[in-house]
Design a protein around this motif. Structure first.
Motif, PDB file in Angstrom:
ATOM      1  N   CYS B 187       0.840  -1.213   0.000  1.00 27.80           N
ATOM      2  CA  CYS B 187       0.000   0.000   0.000  1.00 27.80           C
ATOM      3  C   CYS B 187       0.868   1.254   0.000  1.00 27.80           C
ATOM      4  O   CYS B 187       0.561   2.232  -0.685  1.00 27.80           O
ATOM      5  N   ARG B 188       1.948   1.212   0.762  1.00 26.63           N
ATOM      6  CA  ARG B 188       2.811   2.389   0.839  1.00 26.63           C
ATOM      7  C   ARG B 188       3.585   2.579  -0.460  1.00 26.63           C
ATOM      8  O   ARG B 188       3.792   3.703  -0.907  1.00 26.63           O
ATOM      9  N   LYS B 189       4.002   1.489  -1.066  1.00 29.14           N
ATOM     10  CA  LYS B 189       4.676   1.623  -2.362  1.00 29.14           C
ATOM     11  C   LYS B 189       3.739   2.222  -3.410  1.00 29.14           C
ATOM     12  O   LYS B 189       4.182   2.908  -4.329  1.00 29.14           O
ATOM     13  N   HIS B 197      -9.372   4.830  -6.114  1.00 28.25           N
ATOM     14  CA  HIS B 197      -9.980   3.572  -6.549  1.00 28.25           C
ATOM     15  C   HIS B 197      -8.877   2.658  -7.087  1.00 28.25           C
ATOM     16  O   HIS B 197      -8.162   3.029  -8.011  1.00 28.25           O
ATOM     17  N   VAL B 198      -8.772   1.494  -6.486  1.00 28.23           N
ATOM     18  CA  VAL B 198      -7.710   0.547  -6.822  1.00 28.23           C
ATOM     19  C   VAL B 198      -8.319  -0.655  -7.530  1.00 28.23           C
ATOM     20  O   VAL B 198      -9.387  -1.119  -7.152  1.00 28.23           O
ATOM     21  N   VAL B 199      -7.632  -1.159  -8.544  1.00 26.28           N
ATOM     22  CA  VAL B 199      -8.052  -2.429  -9.136  1.00 26.28           C
ATOM     23  C   VAL B 199      -6.997  -3.485  -8.799  1.00 26.28           C
ATOM     24  O   VAL B 199      -5.792  -3.226  -8.883  1.00 26.28           O
ATOM     25  N   GLU B 200      -7.481  -4.637  -8.365  1.00 28.32           N
ATOM     26  CA  GLU B 200      -6.565  -5.725  -8.026  1.00 28.32           C
ATOM     27  C   GLU B 200      -6.823  -6.910  -8.949  1.00 28.32           C
ATOM     28  O   GLU B 200      -7.950  -7.372  -9.082  1.00 28.32           O
ATOM     29  N   MET B 212      -6.504  -2.731   2.249  1.00 26.20           N
ATOM     30  CA  MET B 212      -6.439  -1.416   1.588  1.00 26.20           C
ATOM     31  C   MET B 212      -7.649  -0.566   1.952  1.00 26.20           C
ATOM     32  O   MET B 212      -7.525   0.614   2.288  1.00 26.20           O
ATOM     33  N   ALA B 213      -8.821  -1.189   1.869  1.00 25.82           N
ATOM     34  CA  ALA B 213     -10.050  -0.435   2.151  1.00 25.82           C
ATOM     35  C   ALA B 213     -10.113  -0.037   3.622  1.00 25.82           C
ATOM     36  O   ALA B 213     -10.497   1.080   3.960  1.00 25.82           O
ATOM     37  N   GLY B 217      -8.341   3.719   3.250  1.00 28.15           N
ATOM     38  CA  GLY B 217      -9.490   4.527   2.829  1.00 28.15           C
ATOM     39  C   GLY B 217      -9.765   4.533   1.339  1.00 28.15           C
ATOM     40  O   GLY B 217     -10.364   5.472   0.814  1.00 28.15           O
ATOM     41  N   VAL B 218      -9.354   3.476   0.650  1.00 28.62           N
ATOM     42  CA  VAL B 218      -9.597   3.429  -0.798  1.00 28.62           C
ATOM     43  C   VAL B 218     -10.756   2.487  -1.106  1.00 28.62           C
ATOM     44  O   VAL B 218     -11.144   1.657  -0.276  1.00 28.62           O
TER      45      VAL B 218
END
Lengths: 433, 433
Positions: B187-189, B197-200, B212-213, B217-218
């Motif tokens: 997450c920090r990287k 908004h992240v896609v995994e 992450m959520a 807070g994403v």
């Protein structure tokens, strides 16, 4: 041809570009120029032709105005823009008013997006023969760039005389601070320990070798084929009273022998030639101890393309920044383990801006030493390089690696980012910063 | 054949190997075995044949004793050791006493140094057809490994159910600590900011998306083709009260759509197939915003070689860890800029040791769920994987990248190694650790 009169097919005055018909000159030269600019993605520049005709930037927020002195220059630009822009600017046949750096960025971005420029470059690249990086060729290539005079470089490289990308702890750091921080960053990535023996391939004016010996208590054997640089480095080590701990060798890296705890090369790989990477890998494999670490710092690319030909002709013959994929040819053959890659692209833009500022302060001296053409040539090189790093045309990779069987590798990278345990130099010296 | 009598050409007792003639059995099976061991670099193992004959380790400090139950097993080992060792161990036709992990390391190191083993493997690899990673093939491959039961994996993966390399702040950290540290490191990287908004791609049992959520807070949209894993992940997100912030999609990564601030994939690339990297790169290029960051975490190699065929047949069909050079096919096509590569090889050995310890604690339950053969098969897989990471046979790469034009990239990596500004979870949830 410089008295050429623009056509006025529609009767509008050529010098009033904000008139009808999108306000741009309609002469043959103007139309040629517009199609040339279009091939470069319509950069935000105004152009003034030799006859006073103006070709305006499409979006009316030009970053610079480019003045072309005669029709011959325009024709040459059309046939081979990569070379001819540099030649014409150096000769003063092209003048630039406004933000030169940003203008070059516009051209880089535009050419990058343009298929036609890329294709033309590929064709020209095949026709173009380089001086190979054989032992003899390397010597000639390196002599061309690095032996034009230590005094010249001392005008604008800052007190470290480090001629490679610095590491800015913050973007506000000074050039000298950032160069010292770079040397520390490299030493810490190599986890140097007092008493170790380091080999450096391509040592420039010797700053890193000196720094390692002074602040990390190691012995260094440093190789370089630039005679002027080696002489300078030796004097510096003598003056610092650590001539016995740093040995500068005027030899090609291919002649490195011995067994070392660490291998380091900062800013040499660009000059090695991609075809020589497997051999360089084998050399490192021979000279690095099984529990050793290596670091290579090099300009690179996201995807390979040939070097700008004007730079290759006038500034850096034989230079060829690799993509990371190409760089892997160095590591894979001997199964080195890549431990850490860091991309410092924007740090190089910052470094170059500092160099350029110092360069402009010294331009009268440079003109005395050489001539106005030289002044302009090197200005274009420095500004063009800033643009190349800002636009992502070029990258700066620091790669840490080790022999594949080494299990004494750093556990994490935490230690690189903690305050150093000892603030006291490992070796007391007479040199001042 | 299991009653086969050893030859005693020189009259020495076969069970007294410290006698004359270097004390080793001289029977035909003993000689066959010795040449087999020699091809694997003479590992430090003693071998006991079905007839009691002992073949001693050359240097007399064996790390383990290998017992071979019958001559057929020995013959099979000779024809195809990569497959047949796994098969025979699973069937109980080979028994190992002593340090199994270290014995496997000996075999890895020896085979790696042995030209004959490498050549035999290349030949066999060409004869061997894999199930391609088409949409259908991937589903079958993934089903084989991941859908054998959530309960099985929950016995030994620890509370996070993260089935990928953990990040150990120190080698003494616990498995759960290290898995959480890995998620934070990722997450920090990615420099996640609340509201992004992240896609995994390939989300396993959903732990990273959840983390992450909850802590950054994403919003996360997470893809996986393993039905069992998706069902488990959804239940977990519901229980944590953040079902609205994490969407688990049972779909192939190739069907990802939308536009995201960050792309992340931890432990999927090994299953993608090297031939599909350019297409994966294009997919990421479509779905990642111009100022976005991506992270890919994958098992890799210093130099490519085919996957161990027993692992491919019994454990992980279709898996293929790339070299860094091969991985670059993913990035170069769309001119992504590689910003950071970190190799966490020894962290994977550590992770696997923790998994193996938990696995052995649960072996009776595993035997109830499956059978003894299965218990032995997975033991060999876990121990073999430890050996692969310890010997440098396999690597673990975390690669951070961005679109080539993104200048909003992290200035340095300092921020990764400073205490987080907020120790309070960004989103309060009902889930307990």
């Amino acid at each position: 041809m410089s008295g050429h009169e623009p056509r006025r097919a529609d009767g509008e005055p050529p010098n009033d570009p904000h008139g009808a018909g999108s306000g741009q000159g309609r002469s043959v030269p103007a139309r040629i120029l517009r199609s040339l600019l279009h091939a470069f993605g319509d950069p935000r520049v105004d152009v003034v032709l030799w006859n006073g005709e103006r070709i305006l930037s499409p979006d009316k927020t030009p970053v610079a105005t480019l003045r072309i002195a005669d029709s011959r220059t325009l024709l040459r630009l059309c046939t081979d823009p990569d070379i001819q822009f540099g030649e014409a600017y150096s000769d003063g046949r092209i003048q630039v008013d406004g933000d030169f750096e940003q203008m070059l960025e516009e051209f880089y971005r535009g050419a990058d997006a343009s298929g036609s420029v890329a294709m033309a470059r590929r064709v020209v690249h095949r026709l173009h023969r380089k001086r190979a990086n054989t032992l003899q060729g390397s010597r000639a290539n390196i002599h061309h760039h690095y032996d034009i005079g230590n005094e010249f470089y001392s005008l604008w490289l800052g007190s470290t005389m480090a001629y490679t990308c610095a590491y800015y702890p913050t973007p506000q750091a000074s050039l000298d601070e950032a160069q010292l921080a770079k040397m520390d960053h490299v030493c810490r990535k190599l986890r140097l320990q007092p008493g170790q023996h380091v080999v450096e391939a391509g040592c420039g004016w010797g700053a890193l070798a000196l720094h390692m010996a002074q602040h990390y208590g190691v012995r260094v054997t440093a190789f370089n084929i630039s005679r002027e640089q080696i002489a300078y480095a030796r004097r510096r080590a003598q003056a610092a009273g650590i001539g016995d701990r740093v040995r500068y060798v005027e030899e090609d890296y291919r002649n490195i022998e011995g067994s070392y705890d660490a291998f380091v090369s900062v800013g040499m790989l660009e000059h090695v030639g991609i075809e020589n990477y497997p051999a360089l890998g084998e050399l490192i494999n021979r000279c690095l101890k099984p529990d050793g670490l290596g670091l290579i710092h090099s300009i690179g690319r996201n995807r390979w393309k040939p070097m700008n030909r004007w730079i290759d002709r006038r500034i850096f013959p034989g230079a060829n920044p690799p993509s990371l994929k190409q760089m892997m040819d160095l590591f894979e053959g001997c199964r080195f383990s890549v431990l850490d890659v860091e991309n410092l692209r924007l740090h190089y833009a910052c470094t170059l801006r500092h160099w350029h500022a110092l360069y402009e302060q010294s331009k009268d001296r440079v003109a005395q030493m050489f001539d106005e053409r030289f002044v302009r040539m090197w200005r274009l090189y420095l500004l063009g390089s800033i643009a190349a790093f800002t636009t992502g045309e070029m990258q700066l990779f620091q790669v840490v690696f080790s022999p594949g069987r080494n299990n004494q590798i750093p556990w994490t990278r935490d230690d690189l980012y903690q305050p150093r345990s000892s603030a006291v130099p490992v070796v007391e010296t007479r040199e001042e910063r």
